[in-house]
Structures are given as C-alpha cells and as structure tokens.
Write a protein that holds these residues in place. Structure first.
Motif, mmCIF file in Angstrom:
data_model
loop_
_atom_site.group_PDB
_atom_site.id
_atom_site.type_symbol
_atom_site.label_atom_id
_atom_site.label_comp_id
_atom_site.label_asym_id
_atom_site.label_seq_id
_atom_site.Cartn_x
_atom_site.Cartn_y
_atom_site.Cartn_z
ATOM 1 N N PHE A 137 0.809 -1.221 0.000
ATOM 2 C CA PHE A 137 0.000 0.000 0.000
ATOM 3 C C PHE A 137 0.842 1.270 0.000
ATOM 4 C CE2 PHE A 137 -2.901 -3.195 1.778
ATOM 5 C CZ PHE A 137 -3.891 -3.103 0.822
ATOM 6 N N TYR B 53 -7.656 2.636 -1.677
ATOM 7 C CA TYR B 53 -6.740 2.955 -0.582
ATOM 8 C C TYR B 53 -7.083 4.332 -0.029
ATOM 9 C CZ TYR B 53 -2.370 4.148 1.776
ATOM 10 O OH TYR B 53 -1.448 4.548 2.703
ATOM 11 N N PHE C 277 -3.461 0.817 7.622
ATOM 12 C CA PHE C 277 -3.892 1.173 6.278
ATOM 13 C C PHE C 277 -5.414 1.097 6.275
ATOM 14 C CE2 PHE C 277 0.281 -0.907 5.286
ATOM 15 C CZ PHE C 277 0.917 0.227 4.815
ATOM 16 N N LEU D 24 -8.779 0.875 4.031
ATOM 17 C CA LEU D 24 -9.196 0.501 2.678
ATOM 18 C C LEU D 24 -10.711 0.457 2.573
ATOM 19 C CD1 LEU D 24 -6.939 -2.657 2.511
ATOM 20 C CD2 LEU D 24 -6.335 -0.423 1.630
#
Lengths: 250, 104
Positions: free
Chosen positions: A158, A184, A201, A203
């Motif tokens: 990512f 993302y 992260f 998403l």
C-alpha cells in the motif's frame, strides 16, 4: 510494448513486495457484531487460520475462515460457516476452494477445483438436500476465491499507492465472477484490543454486485507493518451493518 | 394521560424483559430506558394513592437494566465446543488432500 512494461512494473511494485508475509500457523480471531437499532450486538466468532497441507508431491498453504455464533445465539440462529482455500504458498494462486455453510437451518456446500489451464474451474454445489450440481465455469486468469482475495489483499504494497487509488481484483463467488474494487484511503491510527493504538492502512471495498452496500461503507483497517493484520472490518450489506474486531492473534 | 403513560411503560417494560431474557445484549436498554422514563413521568402525574403501580413498573425496569448491565460486564461471549463442526473440518481437509493429489 512500453505500456505493457509499465503495467508489469506497476503490478510488481504493488503485488510483488513479498508473498511470504502470509505465514503458516497464524490464527486471527474476531468478534463479529451486528448493528441492531443502532447498538452493536455481538453475534459470532470468526477465525482466520493458516496451515501447511502436504500432499505426496506438493505443499499448499491452507487458508481457512470459519464463523460460529456465540453459544447464547445457537438456539435462535445457529451459524457454522467454513470457507477454505488451498493455495500456492508463494504466489497465493488457488487450487481448491471449499465452502460449507449452515445458517439457521439453511445449508450449502460448494467446491471449486481450479484447473491447471488457469481458465476454468470445476464447480460442485449442493443446497440443502437438492441434487448436486456440477459445472465447468470459465474464469479469468487472475480470478480468485473469496478467502484467497482476503489474504491476497494482505500482500499488497500500500505504500506504493496514492490515497484514493483504486485496485481492481476479480473474485469468483456463487459461480459468478465479480469485480472487486479496493480503494486505498490512507493511514489512520486506531485503538485495538490486541495491539493497542496502531497505525493502519484504511481501505474501502466495493463490488459490482448487490452484496455490498454504500460508498466507502465497507472498510478494512490493516496494520501498517509487514504482516498487515486486519484489525477492524466494517461492513454494510443489504440486511444491515456490522463489524469484526480482532480479539486475539497468534 | 396517566393511563396512556402507564400502558406504554408496561408495554416497553415487557419488551425490555423479553430482550433481557433473549440474547439481545445492550439492545434491551432501549425499551427499558423508555419504560423507566415513562414510569417516572407516570409517578409524577399520579396522586399519592395511585403511585404504587408505576413505582413497581419502575423497579422492575431498573432491575432488568441492572441484569442487562451485569450480563454485559460479567458474562463473556463464548463459542460452544461443536464436535460435529470439528469433525466436518477434518473430513473436509482429508477430502481436499485427495482432490489436490488428483490435480497433480
């Protein structure tokens, strides 16, 4: 030629970071809650496990996802779902997918054998006591089953993506191919019961099917480290909304 | 007005008690909260001689709230040990091994 090279290089940067981050003998346990009148009610335990299965010639990475209702719910709506996939430990290319679900009296089994040509699967399915149906389904070279898709997501680099960038993936489910879009949304620090405060992260997942609802309402937070452990999953499906929170990991 | 409040308080208290018995978790707080509010208003609106019944509705609702809170705090959600499910997992794995060997 130049365009193809750029595409290959991009795919290498995004997917090629390291497949080895899905290690065997990993167990992630989640508490699944369902939104009832604005309040989250714990309904089931979801476990994601990996192990190695050795046959006479090869080794496969066994990816398993099971869901079981908490015992207090068993008398009202019992769920015993098992989704599993046997994949190449390095490339995560699936060879076999099994789905066996029992949801409040409804049961179904499904098996896909991914043929070596990479273009078709032998699908076997049975709903309740209806006759077994068998068919050959044509698929794209990059189509994967639902379990493999979740694990494949954990191999994506990512850091190489821009915020808002969308990654298309193809999933086969119920004998049909779906385009799944992974957007993302950047990094976010969230509180987790297993890792404490952790940078993750973020998403968003959407699909060209009616199984997922809303825009940016199906979200996954994965730890911003080599393992990319999904710590929180929020979902919005036609029958409501809910979430999965990581409660233990090994 | 007092009668309407009392009827509603009783209905919400009954729903709340049902939710307390069923595994509905914190959702039981919703009808019980409404029952508590309505019974308090009913007590205020009642003359001294009529306060007994709404007081009982209030007490029952508060006890149910405490039961729900106690269940949330002290009873941990657990998955039953399901031997049949365990057996099914093992059988599926053995079957998969055969299928994979057939592919090679």
């Amino acid at each position: 030629m130049r365009k193809s090279l750029i595409i290959i290089l991009t795919l290498f940067v995004v997917y090629g970071q390291s497949f080895a981050q899905i290690r065997p003998n990993e167990k992630l346990v989640y508490a699944a809650s369902y939104n009832m009148s604005g309040l989250m009610t714990q309904l089931a335990q979801v476990s994601m496990e990996t192990s190695i299965l050795r046959t006479t010639k090869k080794s496969y990475l066994h990816l398993s996802l099971s869901a079981e209702t908490f015992s207090k719910w068993d008398s009202f709506f019992k769920i015993r779902d098992l989704y599993e996939s046997y994949v190449n430990p390095v490339t995560l290319k699936p060879s076999l997918y099994n789905r066996s679900i029992y949801e409040g009296g409804y049961y179904k089994t499904e098996k896909y054998i991914f043929n070596l040509d990479g273009k078709s699967i032998n699908s076997t399915a049975q709903v309740k006591r209806f006759p077994i149906s068998k068919q050959v389904v044509r698929i794209g070279a990059n189509s994967v089953d639902a379990v493999t898709l979740i694990y494949k997501l954990r191999t994506v680099n990512f850091n190489a993506l821009r915020v808002g960038q969308v990654l298309p993936m193809i999933m086969i489910f119920d004998d049909k191919e779906f385009k799944v879009y992974i957007k993302y949304l950047g990094v976010q620090t969230i509180s987790t019961s297993v890792f404490g405060r952790k940078t993750c992260f973020k998403l968003s997942i959407s699909a060209n099917s009616n199984k997922l609802k809303g825009r940016d309402r199906n979200l996954i937070w994965m730890t911003d480290d080599a393992r990319k452990v999904p710590v929180l999953i929020q979902f919005s499906i036609p029958v409501g909304t809910g979430e999965l929170k990581l409660v233990s990991e090994r | 007005m007092r009668k309407v409040l009392l009827i509603l308080a009783v209905i919400f208290a009954v729903i709340g008690i049902l939710f307390t018995v069923l595994p509905m978790g914190t959702i039981a707080f919703l009808p019980l909260g409404v029952a508590v509010i309505l019974s308090v208003i009913a007590i205020i609106k009642s003359v001294d001689k009529q306060k007994n019944f709404p007081k009982w509705v209030l007490i029952v609702s508060i006890v149910a709230v405490l039961v729900v809170a106690g269940k949330q705090l002290f009873i941990k959600d657990k998955v039953a040990v399901d031997q049949q499910f365990k057996k099914e997992k093992i059988e599926k794995q053995q079957e998969a091994k055969k299928d994979l060997e057939g592919l090679e």
